[in-house]
Design a protein around this motif. Structure first.
Motif, PDB file in Angstrom:
ATOM      1  N   LYS A   8       0.800  -1.036   0.171  1.00  0.00           N
ATOM      2  CA  LYS A   8       0.051   0.123  -0.136  1.00  0.00           C
ATOM      3  C   LYS A   8       0.767   1.340   0.043  1.00  0.00           C
ATOM      4  CE  LYS A   8      -0.266   0.079   5.216  1.00  0.00           C
ATOM      5  NZ  LYS A   8      -1.183   0.145   6.248  1.00  0.00           N
ATOM      6  N   ASP A   9       2.078   1.194   0.500  1.00  0.00           N
ATOM      7  CA  ASP A   9       2.848   2.360   0.333  1.00  0.00           C
ATOM      8  C   ASP A   9       3.474   2.730  -1.122  1.00  0.00           C
ATOM      9  OD1 ASP A   9       2.710   2.721   3.064  1.00  0.00           O
ATOM     10  OD2 ASP A   9       4.410   1.121   3.512  1.00  0.00           O
ATOM     11  N   PHE A  10       3.154   1.609  -2.033  1.00  0.00           N
ATOM     12  CA  PHE A  10       3.677   2.031  -3.348  1.00  0.00           C
ATOM     13  C   PHE A  10       2.891   2.874  -4.097  1.00  0.00           C
ATOM     14  CE2 PHE A  10       4.406   1.056  -7.902  1.00  0.00           C
ATOM     15  CZ  PHE A  10       5.495   1.218  -8.105  1.00  0.00           C
ATOM     16  N   SER A  14       3.657   8.344  -8.494  1.00  0.00           N
ATOM     17  CA  SER A  14       4.898   8.911  -7.819  1.00  0.00           C
ATOM     18  C   SER A  14       6.104   8.330  -8.538  1.00  0.00           C
ATOM     19  CB  SER A  14       5.220   8.911  -6.451  1.00  0.00           C
ATOM     20  OG  SER A  14       4.262   9.705  -5.637  1.00  0.00           O
ATOM     21  N   HIS A  15       6.050   7.012  -8.789  1.00  0.00           N
ATOM     22  CA  HIS A  15       7.028   5.997  -9.534  1.00  0.00           C
ATOM     23  C   HIS A  15       7.175   6.689 -11.014  1.00  0.00           C
ATOM     24  CE1 HIS A  15      10.070   2.947  -9.504  1.00  0.00           C
ATOM     25  NE2 HIS A  15       9.437   2.428 -10.883  1.00  0.00           N
ATOM     26  N   PHE A  22      14.129  10.901 -14.650  1.00  0.00           N
ATOM     27  CA  PHE A  22      15.464  10.232 -14.935  1.00  0.00           C
ATOM     28  C   PHE A  22      15.485  10.358 -16.568  1.00  0.00           C
ATOM     29  CE2 PHE A  22      17.493   6.316 -16.172  1.00  0.00           C
ATOM     30  CZ  PHE A  22      18.666   6.455 -15.512  1.00  0.00           C
ATOM     31  N   TRP A  23      14.330  10.211 -17.468  1.00  0.00           N
ATOM     32  CA  TRP A  23      14.478  10.502 -18.778  1.00  0.00           C
ATOM     33  C   TRP A  23      15.155  11.577 -19.060  1.00  0.00           C
ATOM     34  CZ3 TRP A  23       9.183   7.711 -20.254  1.00  0.00           C
ATOM     35  CH2 TRP A  23       9.302   6.433 -20.258  1.00  0.00           C
ATOM     36  N   ARG A 138       4.057  13.982 -19.421  1.00  0.00           N
ATOM     37  CA  ARG A 138       3.620  13.176 -18.097  1.00  0.00           C
ATOM     38  C   ARG A 138       3.006  11.461 -18.594  1.00  0.00           C
ATOM     39  NH1 ARG A 138       3.013  10.297 -15.011  1.00  0.00           N
ATOM     40  NH2 ARG A 138       2.022  10.401 -12.815  1.00  0.00           N
ATOM     41  N   VAL A 139       2.659  11.486 -19.872  1.00  0.00           N
ATOM     42  CA  VAL A 139       2.207  10.215 -20.092  1.00  0.00           C
ATOM     43  C   VAL A 139       3.214   9.253 -20.846  1.00  0.00           C
ATOM     44  CG1 VAL A 139      -0.462  10.833 -20.201  1.00  0.00           C
ATOM     45  CG2 VAL A 139       1.304  10.806 -22.430  1.00  0.00           C
ATOM     46  N   GLY A 140       4.343   9.892 -20.624  1.00  0.00           N
ATOM     47  CA  GLY A 140       5.352   9.278 -20.975  1.00  0.00           C
ATOM     48  C   GLY A 140       5.701   9.173 -22.714  1.00  0.00           C
TER      49      GLY A 140
END
Length: 431
Positions: A8-10, A14-15, A22-23, A138-140
């Protein structure tokens, strides 16, 4: 090694944001393009979005699919240039400027000046660039926003004309005719996509009109149903379904004889004799009877059956024109044709055809040589008003003329039935 967060902490959001950061830090997209520079080019034609609105679910879904395709081609050994683009042409941009300047008619655009109007349009095409970039990143999706293109760029427009000129020179371009949706407000045809964006349930007049059959021994009339009375001045044909059964019936009280599809007899009005002071058993039964067959039995109380034929047997029968605006077509028009597009779920099984105002009407009239593509006359101008040829309603906006057209039909003694019909109808979307 970074500690893995589970349960539940994941947080997926956020990831995802960490990955996007990073990209950006390692310039992943730019590095990929540099490393694949010498590989075979994969050209991806991307339909750009309109520049006047914010991205929505449809854009995100399509953009994700496009990103998957271009990433896959890169992984299979291609160099894939990806530049974001903006569609600057068409109604969305013009509609925004029309609202800003209070423009309602085409002549107001001409009065302002097309150059000034275009400049106003250019001024809003980059309004939402930052919002778009934020969502797309944002959608990568990997795509170049810094080196974007706009369809209003001269190089882009000239490239399109170059392609078209090559097609023309190779004999691959032809002139065709097609009935299209049209906006009288914007003075332009609309794409099917634009039309499908804004359907509304609205009431329209529905009427049944009689068309006397030429040289009929019973002085019968075909009965057609329409929810667009404004198209009646342009009538050139009546269409039946060749596989349907059609009946000729005489009204017992008026003596009028009508021809309709047998399965649509119930659409005709139920005629009742005038009641006397004391009334009679017959009158009472006709107005109040409730039987298993319901309206069908009431109708047979009102009509006598004279004939029954297949739709194909009615083909080429001539009828008297409702109006005399297109008498130059008398040799080929004002006759019955047959086509399977006529259905039995509404109306009378007989469709009135105005070839300039219906895709099926046009097709059927051309196929049956009612008229040719070259001599098609559109009885309405770009403002949606009747042209001078339609003398009784010249200059009137078509929908405003509906009531007067119905009255004219009634005055001719050819109005069989009238009422109101609620149906779904397309309207121009306020973008």
């Amino acid at each position: 090694m970074e500690e893995v967060c589970e349960g539940k902490d994941f947080s997926f959001p956020s990831h995802e944001e960490k990955i996007i950061t990073f990209w950006s830090e390692i310039k992943a997209f730019e590095t990929q393009l540099e490393r694949t520079k010498g590989l075979p080019e994969y050209v991806f034609y991307d339909g750009p979005p309109f520049a006047t609105g914010l991205p929505h679910y449809g854009h995100i879904l399509a953009g994700t699919i496009k990103d998957i395709v271009t990433r896959y081609q890169t992984m299979t050994g291609h160099h894939v240039t990806r530049r974001f683009g903006w569609d600057c042409h068409g109604l969305p941009v013009e509609n925004e400027i029309d609202k800003k300047l209070g423009i309602k008619r085409r002549d107001e655009v001409l009065k302002l000046g097309i150059d000034k109007y275009n400049e106003e349009c250019r001024g809003i095409v980059t309004r939402y660039v930052e919002e778009w970039e934020k969502v797309v990143v944002r959608v990568g999706r990997w795509i170049d926003f810094k080196n974007d293109y706009k369809t209003m760029d001269l190089k882009f427009m000239e490239s399109v004309w170059w392609v078209f000129s090559n097609l023309f020179e190779k004999g691959l371009v032809y002139q065709g005719f097609k009935v299209m949706p049209y906006s009288t407000g914007c003075k332009t045809v609309l794409s099917n996509f634009e039309v499908q964006q804004n359907y509304k349930d609205v009431p329209d007049p529905e009427i049944m009109v009689s068309f006397p059959i030429v040289d009929d021994p019973h002085n019968a009339s075909f009965v057609a149903w329409t929810t667009t009375p404004w198209t009646l001045p342009s009538n050139l044909a009546l269409c039946v379904n060749g596989n349907f059964d059609y009946i000729k019936v005489r009204n017992k009280y008026t003596g009028k004889v009508y021809v309709v599809a047998e399965c649509r007899l119930s659409a005709l009005p139920i005629e009742k004799p005038k009641s006397t002071a004391s009334g009679s058993a017959g009158d009472s039964k006709m107005s109040n009877s409730k039987t298993k067959s319901g309206k069908a039995e009431n109708l047979m109380d009102s009509y006598d059956l004279l004939e029954k034929v297949k739709g194909n047997e009615l083909v080429n029968k001539k009828y008297e024109p409702l109006f005399n605006y297109f008498m130059e077509f008398s040799d080929t028009a004002f006759r019955v044709v047959a086509d399977d597009y006529v259905t039995d779920d509404s109306g009378t099984g007989i469709v009135h055809c105005a070839p300039a105002f219906g895709e099926e009407d046009y097709r059927v009239c051309i196929e049956n040589q009612i008229l040719s593509k070259e001599n098609l006359i559109v009885a309405v101008d770009e403002d949606g008003c009747f042209i001078g040829k339609i003398t009784d309603f010249s200059g009137r906006y078509v929908k405003d003329a509906d009531k007067d057209i119905i009255e004219a039909v009634k005055a001719k003694g050819k109005l069989v039935k009238s009422g109101s019909f609620m149906h779904s109808y397309p309207f121009l979307l306020e973008i």
